[in-house]
Design an enzyme around this catalytic site. Structure first.
Site, PDB file in Angstrom:
ATOM      1  N   CYS A 113       0.018   4.998  -6.432  1.00  0.00           N
ATOM      2  CA  CYS A 113      -1.288   4.350  -6.535  1.00  0.00           C
ATOM      3  C   CYS A 113      -2.395   5.414  -6.541  1.00  0.00           C
ATOM      4  O   CYS A 113      -2.252   6.473  -5.934  1.00  0.00           O
ATOM      5  CB  CYS A 113      -1.491   3.384  -5.369  1.00  0.00           C
TER       6      CYS A 113
ATOM      7  N   ARG B 272      -6.099   7.658  -0.281  1.00  0.00           N
ATOM      8  CA  ARG B 272      -5.389   7.909   0.982  1.00  0.00           C
ATOM      9  C   ARG B 272      -3.904   8.181   0.785  1.00  0.00           C
ATOM     10  O   ARG B 272      -3.165   8.373   1.749  1.00  0.00           O
ATOM     11  CB  ARG B 272      -5.567   6.685   1.911  1.00  0.00           C
TER      12      ARG B 272
ATOM     13  N   HIS C 141       2.068   1.409  -1.480  1.00  0.00           N
ATOM     14  CA  HIS C 141       1.610   1.555  -0.089  1.00  0.00           C
ATOM     15  C   HIS C 141       1.147   0.213   0.444  1.00  0.00           C
ATOM     16  O   HIS C 141       0.675  -0.641  -0.309  1.00  0.00           O
ATOM     17  CB  HIS C 141       0.493   2.610   0.014  1.00  0.00           C
TER      18      HIS C 141
ATOM     19  N   CYS D 112      -2.432  -2.265  -0.122  1.00  0.00           N
ATOM     20  CA  CYS D 112      -2.960  -1.781  -1.407  1.00  0.00           C
ATOM     21  C   CYS D 112      -4.116  -2.678  -1.895  1.00  0.00           C
ATOM     22  O   CYS D 112      -3.955  -3.893  -2.028  1.00  0.00           O
ATOM     23  CB  CYS D 112      -1.839  -1.760  -2.449  1.00  0.00           C
TER      24      CYS D 112
HETATM   25 CO    CO Z   1      -3.134   0.971  -3.794  1.00  0.00          CO
END
Ligand code: CO
Length: 215
Positions: free
Chosen positions: A42, A46, A98, A101
């Site tokens: 993604c 982070r 993750h 998201c």
């Molecule tokens: Co994401």
């Protein structure tokens, strides 16, 4: 004119530090890149690929987009895949989602987000495929997190069904596709368990596209 002087300054310090630790660091990288891993993750700030697996420059080839989606006709992603598999000959493709998201959340919040909604349709397709399971998860956060996991598995399936990966397996290449998910809250990666290394395994999982078992 605005310059990002602080970032350029940090870059100079970083480059100096690399050279201090390893004087050959950059000259070695100019020769070639030989990463063993392709990371499909993604775009979320982070979840930086190299940092969370603690790999230096040169060790991981990276493709990131919103919600780590592998679309059958996305020339950008498919070109990355082809280059990684055929030229760099990576041994592992890691699809990493993750929890929490934002893309997955936005796909399910029923709101209007403009252009990005066209991209998020792919996540909504994943949700529709798994609606029976998702429907029974009452807690919204848990439901989104489960969809984050299911999305990784669907994208692994998409990677495996690309012409690039199927061709590599047919030619006997050593290539595995992994399903990972990252917890922003604790910094820990988890393997979701689906690891596919051949067409036979894809077939065993019932994940090979275009093949139907009729009762
Ligand atoms: Co994401």
């Amino acid at each position: 004119m605005k310059t990002l002087a602080h970032l350029l300054q940090r870059n100079q310090e970083w480059a100096r530090e690399q050279l201090r630790r390893d004087p050959q660091f950059f000259s070695r990288l100019t020769q070639l890149q030989q990463p063993e891993y392709l990371w499909i993750g993604c775009s979320d700030s982070r979840v930086p690929a190299n940092q969370i697996v603690s790999l230096p420059p040169g060790e991981v080839f990276v493709h990131r987009n919103i919600a780590n989606v592998v679309v059958h006709t996305d020339m950008n992603c498919l070109s990355v895949l082809q280059y990684a598999v055929e030229v760099l000959q990576v041994k592992h493709i890691i699809v990493c989602g993750h929890y929490g998201c934002g893309g997955v959340k936005a796909a399910m919040d029923g709101q209007d987000h403009g252009q990005i909604d066209n991209w998020l349709r792919h996540i909504q397709d994943v949700a529709r495929l798994h609606q029976d399971e998702l429907f029974h998860i009452e807690d919204e956060r848990a439901r989104i997190d489960r969809l984050c996991e299911l999305n990784v598995l669907e994208q692994v399936r998409n990677v495996c069904n690309t012409t690039v990966v199927k061709k590599a397996w047919k030619a006997g290449a050593e290539l595995s596709v992994h399903s990972w998910i990252y917890g922003i809250a604790n910094g820990i990666l988890q393997d979701l368990g689906a690891c596919i290394s051949s067409l036979e395994q894809l077939e065993e999982m019932g994940w090979r596209s275009g093949r139907f078992e009729l009762d």
